[in-house]
Design an enzyme around this catalytic site. Structure first.
Site, PDB file in Angstrom:
ATOM      1  N   ASN A   1      -9.253  -0.524   3.717  1.00  0.00           N
ATOM      2  CA  ASN A   1      -9.275  -0.882   2.301  1.00  0.00           C
ATOM      3  C   ASN A   1      -8.170  -1.871   1.947  1.00  0.00           C
ATOM      4  O   ASN A   1      -8.169  -2.448   0.849  1.00  0.00           O
ATOM      5  CB  ASN A   1      -9.178   0.361   1.406  1.00  0.00           C
ATOM      6  CG  ASN A   1      -7.848   1.076   1.509  1.00  0.00           C
ATOM      7  OD1 ASN A   1      -7.297   1.238   2.599  1.00  0.00           O
ATOM      8  ND2 ASN A   1      -7.322   1.509   0.381  1.00  0.00           N
TER       9      ASN A   1
ATOM     10  N   THR B   1      -2.872   0.223  -4.305  1.00  0.00           N
ATOM     11  CA  THR B   1      -3.325   1.464  -3.689  1.00  0.00           C
ATOM     12  C   THR B   1      -4.754   1.811  -4.084  1.00  0.00           C
ATOM     13  O   THR B   1      -5.269   1.335  -5.100  1.00  0.00           O
ATOM     14  CB  THR B   1      -2.380   2.610  -4.109  1.00  0.00           C
ATOM     15  OG1 THR B   1      -2.828   3.847  -3.527  1.00  0.00           O
ATOM     16  CG2 THR B   1      -2.338   2.773  -5.620  1.00  0.00           C
ATOM     17  N   GLY B   2      -5.363   2.664  -3.287  1.00  0.00           N
ATOM     18  CA  GLY B   2      -6.655   3.225  -3.648  1.00  0.00           C
ATOM     19  C   GLY B   2      -6.520   4.387  -4.604  1.00  0.00           C
ATOM     20  O   GLY B   2      -7.499   4.841  -5.195  1.00  0.00           O
TER      21      GLY B   2
ATOM     22  N   LYS C   1      -8.564  -5.071  -3.487  1.00  0.00           N
ATOM     23  CA  LYS C   1      -7.137  -5.377  -3.582  1.00  0.00           C
ATOM     24  C   LYS C   1      -6.876  -6.881  -3.486  1.00  0.00           C
ATOM     25  O   LYS C   1      -5.944  -7.390  -4.114  1.00  0.00           O
ATOM     26  CB  LYS C   1      -6.363  -4.643  -2.487  1.00  0.00           C
ATOM     27  CG  LYS C   1      -6.312  -3.134  -2.653  1.00  0.00           C
ATOM     28  CD  LYS C   1      -5.433  -2.505  -1.574  1.00  0.00           C
ATOM     29  CE  LYS C   1      -5.386  -0.999  -1.674  1.00  0.00           C
ATOM     30  NZ  LYS C   1      -4.473  -0.382  -0.689  1.00  0.00           N
TER      31      LYS C   1
ATOM     32  N   ASP D   1       0.848  -1.183   0.000  1.00  0.00           N
ATOM     33  CA  ASP D   1       0.000   0.000   0.000  1.00  0.00           C
ATOM     34  C   ASP D   1       0.892   1.245   0.000  1.00  0.00           C
ATOM     35  O   ASP D   1       2.081   1.177   0.341  1.00  0.00           O
ATOM     36  CB  ASP D   1      -0.887  -0.031   1.250  1.00  0.00           C
ATOM     37  CG  ASP D   1      -1.688   1.234   1.440  1.00  0.00           C
ATOM     38  OD1 ASP D   1      -2.393   1.633   0.493  1.00  0.00           O
ATOM     39  OD2 ASP D   1      -1.609   1.835   2.526  1.00  0.00           O
ATOM     40  N   ILE D   2       0.317   2.386  -0.375  1.00  0.00           N
ATOM     41  CA  ILE D   2       1.120   3.618  -0.435  1.00  0.00           C
ATOM     42  C   ILE D   2       0.967   4.467   0.827  1.00  0.00           C
ATOM     43  O   ILE D   2       1.872   4.575   1.648  1.00  0.00           O
ATOM     44  CB  ILE D   2       0.762   4.452  -1.688  1.00  0.00           C
ATOM     45  CG1 ILE D   2       1.190   3.719  -2.965  1.00  0.00           C
ATOM     46  CG2 ILE D   2       1.444   5.822  -1.624  1.00  0.00           C
ATOM     47  CD1 ILE D   2       0.874   4.480  -4.240  1.00  0.00           C
ATOM     48  N   ASP D   3      -0.201   5.087   0.972  1.00  0.00           N
ATOM     49  CA  ASP D   3      -0.395   6.077   2.033  1.00  0.00           C
ATOM     50  C   ASP D   3      -0.473   5.413   3.398  1.00  0.00           C
ATOM     51  O   ASP D   3      -1.271   4.504   3.623  1.00  0.00           O
ATOM     52  CB  ASP D   3      -1.654   6.898   1.750  1.00  0.00           C
ATOM     53  CG  ASP D   3      -1.537   7.673   0.443  1.00  0.00           C
ATOM     54  OD1 ASP D   3      -0.678   8.563   0.374  1.00  0.00           O
ATOM     55  OD2 ASP D   3      -2.278   7.367  -0.507  1.00  0.00           O
TER      56      ASP D   3
ATOM     57  N   ASP E   1      -2.252  -0.766   6.028  1.00  0.00           N
ATOM     58  CA  ASP E   1      -2.518  -0.091   7.304  1.00  0.00           C
ATOM     59  C   ASP E   1      -3.981   0.243   7.555  1.00  0.00           C
ATOM     60  O   ASP E   1      -4.345   0.566   8.679  1.00  0.00           O
ATOM     61  CB  ASP E   1      -1.701   1.202   7.392  1.00  0.00           C
ATOM     62  CG  ASP E   1      -2.221   2.287   6.452  1.00  0.00           C
ATOM     63  OD1 ASP E   1      -2.414   1.999   5.248  1.00  0.00           O
ATOM     64  OD2 ASP E   1      -2.442   3.416   6.908  1.00  0.00           O
TER      65      ASP E   1
END
Length: 269
Positions: A222, A43-44, A196, A9-11, A219
């Site tokens: 999602n 990622t979203g 995902k 994931d990114i954020d 984290d």
């Protein structure tokens, strides 16, 4: 070494609280790549918000893949070719506009072109999303959206308002859509057949991998679908308690190079 694919994931995961990739995380990803491990950004964000990250991490080369829009889109990161694509229908969009009006929540629709909102007073979190993912904002009435390929809808507001809204959304919407918070102020609606987890399953099958050979690092809620399907689910120390409960292991926080720690501890060790 049994892990052959790591979805990140990114954020709140890849990026630290200053929205940066630390040198240690970047180095660990390169070490994994050199060892033959597939590192896949999941990622979203829309693809426009990922290009610079793929370039920085050299994850846009032949054989690389990227998962965006919370799993609605899986692309070849080198050619841009869609491998998996799920979109919302125009009727889906109209029903979500009606729901957002009923809940009095600002809303925007995400496409490959950018963010589209019917709110004349554009919400601050729509502006924030536009800046974060490098996507332009367009004002369009619902009647002007008939030709748009909508991949995701987001209702965006203060966390307490979204939490209250979640309690009142009719069950029929949960039957029709995948609904999840990707941040305290983001409530995302994607096609029911897209998340995902399903994206990683499809990608693992394409690459000839078993789910025991996959890891995911996330984290937030999602990320739950991918954490539930991979063989080694890893949650950040700064992650939500609800997803920590399903983790096989907890890594360090995003400000303590948690992705690097996870890769070195459970992939390269």
């Amino acid at each position: 070494m049994s892990i052959k694919l790591v979805a990140v994931d990114i954020d709140g995961t890849l990026l630290n609280s200053q929205h940066q990739i630390t040198p240690d995380v970047k180095q660990a990803i390169q070490e994994a790549k050199e060892a033959g491990v597939k590192i896949v950004i999941a990622t979203g964000r829309p693809i426009s918000g990922v290009h610079h990250i793929l370039e920085e991490l050299q994850l846009n080369q032949a054989g690389d893949f990227v998962i965006t829009f919370n799993g609605s889109l899986v692309q070849d990161a080198h050619t841009g070719e869609d491998f998996v694509k799920n979109t919302l229908s125009y009727q889906d969009y109209l029903d979500l506009v009606h729901l957002s009006n009923t809940l009095s929540l600002p809303m925007h629709a995400s496409t490959k072109e950018g963010l589209f909102t019917a709110n004349r007073n554009i919400g601050k979190y729509t502006v924030y999303e536009s800046t974060l993912v490098n996507a332009p904002i367009f004002y369009r009435t619902p009647e002007e959206m008939t030709d748009k390929e909508i991949i995701k809808v987001m209702m965006v507001d203060e966390p307490e308002r979204l939490d209250k809204a979640l309690e009142t959304i009719p069950a029929a919407f949960f039957d029709r859509f995948t609904i999840a918070k990707s941040a305290p102020f983001y409530l995302e609606f994607t096609p029911k057949q897209a998340n995902k987890g399903l994206a990683i399953i499809a990608l693992a099958q394409k690459l000839g991998l078993t789910m025991d050979q996959t890891m995911a690092i996330g984290d937030q809620e999602n990320d739950r679908p991918m954490l539930e399907v991979v063989g080694h689910p890893v949650v950040m120390e700064n992650g939500s308690d609800s997803v920590k409960a399903i983790a096989k292991t907890i890594t360090k926080s995003n400000d303590e190079h948690g992705v690097a720690h996870a890769i070195r501890e459970w992939v390269l060790n």
